[in-house]
Design an enzyme around this catalytic site. Structure first.
Site, PDB file in Angstrom:
ATOM      1  N   ARG A 165      -2.645  11.473  39.511  1.00 23.94           N
ATOM      2  CA  ARG A 165      -3.021  12.885  39.304  1.00 23.94           C
ATOM      3  C   ARG A 165      -2.718  13.748  40.533  1.00 23.94           C
ATOM      4  O   ARG A 165      -3.469  14.663  40.875  1.00 23.94           O
ATOM      5  CB  ARG A 165      -4.502  13.031  38.944  1.00 23.94           C
ATOM      6  CG  ARG A 165      -4.927  12.272  37.721  1.00 23.94           C
ATOM      7  CD  ARG A 165      -4.341  12.809  36.427  1.00 23.94           C
ATOM      8  NE  ARG A 165      -4.916  12.113  35.306  1.00 23.94           N
ATOM      9  CZ  ARG A 165      -4.392  11.000  34.780  1.00 23.94           C
ATOM     10  NH1 ARG A 165      -3.250  10.490  35.261  1.00 23.94           N
ATOM     11  NH2 ARG A 165      -4.969  10.406  33.758  1.00 23.94           N
ATOM     12  N   SER A 240     -10.667  17.062  32.280  1.00 19.35           N
ATOM     13  CA  SER A 240     -11.481  16.318  33.254  1.00 19.35           C
ATOM     14  C   SER A 240     -11.681  17.183  34.488  1.00 19.35           C
ATOM     15  O   SER A 240     -10.705  17.629  35.093  1.00 19.35           O
ATOM     16  CB  SER A 240     -10.757  15.038  33.687  1.00 19.35           C
ATOM     17  OG  SER A 240     -10.413  14.282  32.565  1.00 19.35           O
ATOM     18  N   GLU A 336     -10.519  17.607  40.087  1.00 18.73           N
ATOM     19  CA  GLU A 336      -9.106  17.556  39.684  1.00 18.73           C
ATOM     20  C   GLU A 336      -8.621  18.975  39.389  1.00 18.73           C
ATOM     21  O   GLU A 336      -7.458  19.314  39.585  1.00 18.73           O
ATOM     22  CB  GLU A 336      -8.979  16.684  38.427  1.00 18.73           C
ATOM     23  CG  GLU A 336      -7.562  16.590  37.895  1.00 18.73           C
ATOM     24  CD  GLU A 336      -7.453  15.748  36.638  1.00 18.73           C
ATOM     25  OE1 GLU A 336      -7.770  14.548  36.694  1.00 18.73           O
ATOM     26  OE2 GLU A 336      -7.038  16.295  35.599  1.00 18.73           O
TER      27      GLU A 336
HETATM   28  P1  FAD Z   1      -2.262  25.720  35.069  1.00 18.43           P
HETATM   29  O1  FAD Z   1      -3.665  25.378  34.765  1.00 18.43           O
HETATM   30  O2  FAD Z   1      -1.802  27.077  34.762  1.00 18.43           O
HETATM   31  O3  FAD Z   1      -1.971  25.409  36.600  1.00 18.43           O
HETATM   32  C1  FAD Z   1      -2.369  24.200  37.183  1.00 18.43           C
HETATM   33  C2  FAD Z   1      -1.856  24.164  38.628  1.00 18.43           C
HETATM   34  O4  FAD Z   1      -0.439  24.128  38.622  1.00 18.43           O
HETATM   35  C3  FAD Z   1      -2.228  25.421  39.423  1.00 18.43           C
HETATM   36  O5  FAD Z   1      -2.441  25.028  40.780  1.00 18.43           O
HETATM   37  C4  FAD Z   1      -0.994  26.295  39.326  1.00 18.43           C
HETATM   38  O6  FAD Z   1      -0.859  27.155  40.451  1.00 18.43           O
HETATM   39  C5  FAD Z   1       0.113  25.270  39.288  1.00 18.43           C
HETATM   40  N1  FAD Z   1       1.276  25.658  38.492  1.00 18.43           N
HETATM   41  C6  FAD Z   1       1.315  25.916  37.171  1.00 18.43           C
HETATM   42  N2  FAD Z   1       2.586  26.170  36.777  1.00 18.43           N
HETATM   43  C7  FAD Z   1       3.349  26.088  37.888  1.00 18.43           C
HETATM   44  C8  FAD Z   1       4.747  26.258  38.134  1.00 18.43           C
HETATM   45  N3  FAD Z   1       5.618  26.552  37.166  1.00 18.43           N
HETATM   46  N4  FAD Z   1       5.181  26.111  39.417  1.00 18.43           N
HETATM   47  C9  FAD Z   1       4.323  25.798  40.419  1.00 18.43           C
HETATM   48  N5  FAD Z   1       3.002  25.635  40.238  1.00 18.43           N
HETATM   49  C10 FAD Z   1       2.522  25.764  38.979  1.00 18.43           C
HETATM   50  N6  FAD Z   1      -4.240  16.565  32.371  1.00 18.43           N
HETATM   51  C11 FAD Z   1      -3.719  15.322  32.424  1.00 18.43           C
HETATM   52  O7  FAD Z   1      -3.052  14.945  33.393  1.00 18.43           O
HETATM   53  N7  FAD Z   1      -3.928  14.424  31.403  1.00 18.43           N
HETATM   54  C12 FAD Z   1      -4.647  14.741  30.311  1.00 18.43           C
HETATM   55  O8  FAD Z   1      -4.792  13.926  29.422  1.00 18.43           O
HETATM   56  C13 FAD Z   1      -5.219  16.059  30.238  1.00 18.43           C
HETATM   57  N8  FAD Z   1      -5.978  16.407  29.192  1.00 18.43           N
HETATM   58  C14 FAD Z   1      -6.535  17.652  29.149  1.00 18.43           C
HETATM   59  C15 FAD Z   1      -7.332  17.995  28.042  1.00 18.43           C
HETATM   60  C16 FAD Z   1      -7.886  19.260  27.963  1.00 18.43           C
HETATM   61  C17 FAD Z   1      -8.748  19.609  26.768  1.00 18.43           C
HETATM   62  C18 FAD Z   1      -7.633  20.216  28.976  1.00 18.43           C
HETATM   63  C19 FAD Z   1      -8.179  21.602  28.857  1.00 18.43           C
HETATM   64  C20 FAD Z   1      -6.864  19.884  30.079  1.00 18.43           C
HETATM   65  C21 FAD Z   1      -6.308  18.589  30.171  1.00 18.43           C
HETATM   66  N9  FAD Z   1      -5.531  18.200  31.273  1.00 18.43           N
HETATM   67  C22 FAD Z   1      -4.972  16.951  31.314  1.00 18.43           C
HETATM   68  C23 FAD Z   1      -5.306  19.136  32.384  1.00 18.43           C
HETATM   69  C24 FAD Z   1      -4.116  20.100  32.158  1.00 18.43           C
HETATM   70  O9  FAD Z   1      -3.839  20.244  30.803  1.00 18.43           O
HETATM   71  C25 FAD Z   1      -2.853  19.621  32.865  1.00 18.43           C
HETATM   72  O10 FAD Z   1      -3.084  19.480  34.228  1.00 18.43           O
HETATM   73  C26 FAD Z   1      -1.676  20.587  32.656  1.00 18.43           C
HETATM   74  O11 FAD Z   1      -0.503  20.041  33.182  1.00 18.43           O
HETATM   75  C27 FAD Z   1      -1.911  21.967  33.267  1.00 18.43           C
HETATM   76  O12 FAD Z   1      -0.880  22.814  32.821  1.00 18.43           O
HETATM   77  P2  FAD Z   1      -1.016  24.391  32.856  1.00 18.43           P
HETATM   78  O13 FAD Z   1       0.310  24.965  32.500  1.00 18.43           O
HETATM   79  O14 FAD Z   1      -2.146  24.820  32.035  1.00 18.43           O
HETATM   80  O15 FAD Z   1      -1.295  24.627  34.396  1.00 18.43           O
HETATM   81  P1  NAP Z   2     -11.298   6.502  28.149  1.00 18.25           P
HETATM   82  O1  NAP Z   2     -10.276   5.879  27.263  1.00 18.25           O
HETATM   83  O2  NAP Z   2     -12.686   6.689  27.675  1.00 18.25           O
HETATM   84  O3  NAP Z   2     -11.340   5.718  29.532  1.00 18.25           O
HETATM   85  C1  NAP Z   2     -12.143   6.200  30.603  1.00 18.25           C
HETATM   86  C2  NAP Z   2     -11.363   6.073  31.888  1.00 18.25           C
HETATM   87  O4  NAP Z   2     -11.120   4.707  32.163  1.00 18.25           O
HETATM   88  C3  NAP Z   2     -10.034   6.755  31.781  1.00 18.25           C
HETATM   89  O5  NAP Z   2     -10.127   7.957  32.459  1.00 18.25           O
HETATM   90  C4  NAP Z   2      -9.027   5.785  32.340  1.00 18.25           C
HETATM   91  O6  NAP Z   2      -8.429   6.196  33.531  1.00 18.25           O
HETATM   92  C5  NAP Z   2      -9.791   4.497  32.572  1.00 18.25           C
HETATM   93  N1  NAP Z   2      -9.160   3.471  31.724  1.00 18.25           N
HETATM   94  C6  NAP Z   2      -9.470   3.158  30.438  1.00 18.25           C
HETATM   95  N2  NAP Z   2      -8.715   2.120  30.009  1.00 18.25           N
HETATM   96  C7  NAP Z   2      -7.902   1.797  31.033  1.00 18.25           C
HETATM   97  C8  NAP Z   2      -6.907   0.804  31.218  1.00 18.25           C
HETATM   98  N3  NAP Z   2      -6.596  -0.050  30.240  1.00 18.25           N
HETATM   99  N4  NAP Z   2      -6.278   0.755  32.401  1.00 18.25           N
HETATM  100  C9  NAP Z   2      -6.588   1.610  33.387  1.00 18.25           C
HETATM  101  N5  NAP Z   2      -7.525   2.575  33.278  1.00 18.25           N
HETATM  102  C10 NAP Z   2      -8.180   2.659  32.127  1.00 18.25           C
HETATM  103  O7  NAP Z   2     -10.748   7.929  28.633  1.00 18.25           O
HETATM  104  P2  NAP Z   2     -10.751   9.319  27.909  1.00 18.25           P
HETATM  105  O8  NAP Z   2     -11.633  10.213  28.640  1.00 18.25           O
HETATM  106  O9  NAP Z   2     -10.931   9.154  26.437  1.00 18.25           O
HETATM  107  O10 NAP Z   2      -9.270   9.792  28.184  1.00 18.25           O
HETATM  108  C11 NAP Z   2      -8.200   9.104  27.607  1.00 18.25           C
HETATM  109  C12 NAP Z   2      -6.942   9.365  28.425  1.00 18.25           C
HETATM  110  O11 NAP Z   2      -6.659  10.759  28.437  1.00 18.25           O
HETATM  111  C13 NAP Z   2      -7.096   8.952  29.891  1.00 18.25           C
HETATM  112  O12 NAP Z   2      -5.871   8.425  30.320  1.00 18.25           O
HETATM  113  C14 NAP Z   2      -7.422  10.224  30.588  1.00 18.25           C
HETATM  114  O13 NAP Z   2      -6.944  10.243  31.925  1.00 18.25           O
HETATM  115  C15 NAP Z   2      -6.671  11.253  29.750  1.00 18.25           C
HETATM  116  N6  NAP Z   2      -7.370  12.544  29.797  1.00 18.25           N
HETATM  117  C16 NAP Z   2      -7.208  13.303  30.908  1.00 18.25           C
HETATM  118  C17 NAP Z   2      -7.820  14.531  31.014  1.00 18.25           C
HETATM  119  C18 NAP Z   2      -7.588  15.394  32.219  1.00 18.25           C
HETATM  120  O14 NAP Z   2      -7.955  16.556  32.185  1.00 18.25           O
HETATM  121  N7  NAP Z   2      -7.008  14.874  33.268  1.00 18.25           N
HETATM  122  C19 NAP Z   2      -8.646  14.984  29.985  1.00 18.25           C
HETATM  123  C20 NAP Z   2      -8.815  14.175  28.888  1.00 18.25           C
HETATM  124  C21 NAP Z   2      -8.179  12.942  28.798  1.00 18.25           C
HETATM  125  P3  NAP Z   2      -7.133   7.162  33.533  1.00 18.25           P
HETATM  126  O15 NAP Z   2      -7.706   8.521  33.510  1.00 18.25           O
HETATM  127  O16 NAP Z   2      -6.520   6.812  34.819  1.00 18.25           O
HETATM  128  O17 NAP Z   2      -6.275   6.869  32.380  1.00 18.25           O
END
Ligand code: FAD
Ligand code: NAP
Length: 341
Positions: A165, A240, A336
C-alpha cells in the site's frame, strides 16, 4: 480553455462527502490543460492538491491550495504479443471501468482488483491491492508531469518503490508529480488465476463454478465486496482507514498468548501482518458511532460518514481507535487515507 473555478464545493468530488470547498479548482483533461498549468500564475503560486476520484482522501478543512482534478481519458492497446498485451490508460479513467474493459476484451490480470473505487492515475500511489493481487504485478510504467519544472517523465516499475500500500509517489515524491497515464501488461489466455484468497473459492463453489474464467473471479470479488463494504454513494467512506500493521514476529508470539485467535500472515521471516480490522473489532468498536462519524458495522477498518460528519469528527474516531489499539496490543496503526491539510 478549461476555466479555473472559485469556491468549488468538493462534496461530490470525494467519497467521504464532507461539505468542504476549494478556493481554486482546476480540471486537467489533456495536454492543453497541462500547458495551462505550466503558464497560469494563479495556479503556480501555491502547492497543489492533486485529486483523482477522491476515494482515498479525508478533508478536515476547506482547501486553500488549488485543487487539480485529473480527468485525462483514454484506453489504448500499445503492443500485442501472443501471451500478453500492453495497455496505456489515461489517469482519469475509472479503475473498475478499466477492469471491465479488460474482461470484455478477454484480458486477465485485473480480476481480483474489481470494484476498487477511484481512477487509474491514483492506482500506483498506494500500489492498490486486494484479494492477494497488487497493481505491481501488472504494472510496466507511468508517465507523469513534474510540477516544479512542467516536464514529462516516464517511471518504470523498478523506479516506483512499490511496497505494501505504498510507492515513491506516496512517500518522497508525494505531490511532486501528476501521473497522467499508466501502462499495464495484461495476459491473454491465462489459466493460472488467483483463487486462494478469502472467500473467492467459496463463492465460486456456491455458484457451482468448477473452471472459473477471469470474469467469474471478478464476479465473485464483486459479490464479496458488495456484501461487506459500504457503497460510498450511500454512506461516505474512503475504504480502509488504516493499513494492516506488519509487526515483529516476537510481538506476534506474545500477543498470541493473550489473544490465541489473533490472525497473522507471515511477511518474510521477521514480520507478521495482522488484520487491523480484527484488532479494532476485538475492542468492540465495530459499529461505534459518535454523531454522524463512525466505524462501519460490517468492516471495522472502514470509518464512515453517516451524513453530516466533518473531517475532524472522523479524525477524532481515528485517534480514539489508535489509542485503544496502542494501549491494548502495543501496535501503532498508521492511516492509509491521505489526510488534508
Ligand atoms: P484520490 O483519493 O483522489 O487520491 C488519492 C491520493 O493519490 C492523493 O494523495 C492524491 O493526491 C493522489 N493522486 C490521485 N490521482 C493522482 C494523479 N493522477 N497523480 C498524482 N497523484 C494522484 N484501495 C486499495 O488499495 N484496495 C482496495 O481494495 C480498496 N478498496 C476500497 C473500497 C472502498 C469502498 C473505498 C472507498 C476505497 C477503497 N480503496 C482501496 C482506496 C481507494 O479506492 C484507492 O486508493 C484508489 O486508488 C484511490 O483512487 P482515487 O482516484 O480516488 O484517488
Ligand atoms: P478479509 O478478507 O476480511 O481479510 C482481512 C485482512 O487479512 C485483509 O486485509 C488481508 O490483508 C489479510 N488477509 C486475509 N487473507 C489473507 C491471505 N490469504 N494472505 C495474506 N493476507 C490475508 O479482508 P477484507 O476487509 O474483506 O478485504 C478484502 C480485500 O480487499 C483485502 O485484500 C483488502 O486489502 C482489500 N480492501 C482494501 C480496502 C482499502 O481501502 N485499502 C478496502 C476494502 C478492501 P490485505 O489487506 O493485505 O489483503
Amino acid at each position: 480553455m478549461v476555466p479555473v473555478q472559485h469556491n468549488y464545493n468538493l462534496k461530490d468530488a470525494h467519497t467521504f462527502h464532507m461539505d468542504v470547498h476549494a478556493s481554486l479548482f482546476f480540471e486537467v483533461i489533456g495536454e492543453r490543460s497541462l500547458d495551462q498549468l505550466r503558464s497560469n500564475k494563479l495556479l503556480r503560486e501555491k502547492p497543489w492538491v492533486i485529486l483523482g476520484g477522491g476515494s482515498n482522501v479525508l478533508f478536515t478543512e476547506n482547501v486553500t491550495d488549488p485543487v487539480v482534478k485529473i480527468s485525462i481519458p483514454g484506453i489504448s492497446v500499445r503492443e500485442c504479443g501472443s501471451n500478453t498485451i500492453m495497455v496505456k490508460v489515461g489517469a482519469g479513467v475509472n479503475w473498475h471501468e478499466l477492469v471491465l474493459w479488460s474482461l470484455d476484451h478477454g484480458y486477465s490480470g485485473l480480476e481480483n482488483l474489481s470494484l476498487i473505487p477511484g481512477q487509474c492515475g491514483a492506482a500506483p500511489m498506494q500500489n492498490i491491492g486486494a484479494y492477494g493481487v497488487e497493481l505491481v504485478q501488472v504494472f510496466e510504467s507511468l508517465d507523469a508531469f513534474e510540477i516544479s519544472t512542467g516536464l514529462m517523465k516516464t517511471f518504470y516499475r523498478d523506479e516506483c518503490a512499490f511496497g505494501y500500500r505504498t510507492s515513491i509517489f506516496k512517500t518522497e515524491l508525494k505531490n511532486k508529480f501528476i501521473i497522467t497515464s499508466i501502462t499495464l501488461r495484461l495476459h491473454r489466455n491465462r489459466s493460472d488465476l488467483n483463487l486462494d484468497y478469502g472467500d473467492i473459492q467459496n463463492v465460486l463453489n456456491d455458484t457451482g463454478i468448477r473452471n472459473p474464467t477471469p470474469r467469474d473471479v471478478s464476479n465473485a470479488v464483486i459479490k464479496i465486496r458488495q456484501s461487506k463494504l459500504p457503497d460510498p454513494n450511500q454512506i461516505g467512506n474512503a475504504g480502509s482507514f488504516f493499513k494492516n500493521p506488519e509487526i515483529d514476529h516476537h510481538l506476534f508470539k506474545e500477543l498470541k498468548r493473550t489473544f490465541p485467535e489473533i490472525p497473522g500472515y507471515a511477511v518474510g521471516t521477521a514480520k507478521v501482518k495482522v488484520p487491523a480490522g480484527w484488532l479494532i473489532d476485538k475492542l468492540g468498536l465495530k459499529g461505534y458511532r459518535n454523531g454522524d462519524a463512525g466505524v462501519h458495522d460490517k468492516q471495522a477498518l472502514v470509518l464512515v460518514n453517516h451524513g453530516s460528519a466533518n473531517g475532524h469528527q472522523i479524525l477524532a474516531i481515528a485517534h480514539h481507535i489508535q489509542d485503544r489499539v496502542q494501549n491494548t496490543y502495543g501496535i501503532l496503526l498508521e492511516p492509509e487515507v491521505n489526510i488534508y491539510p
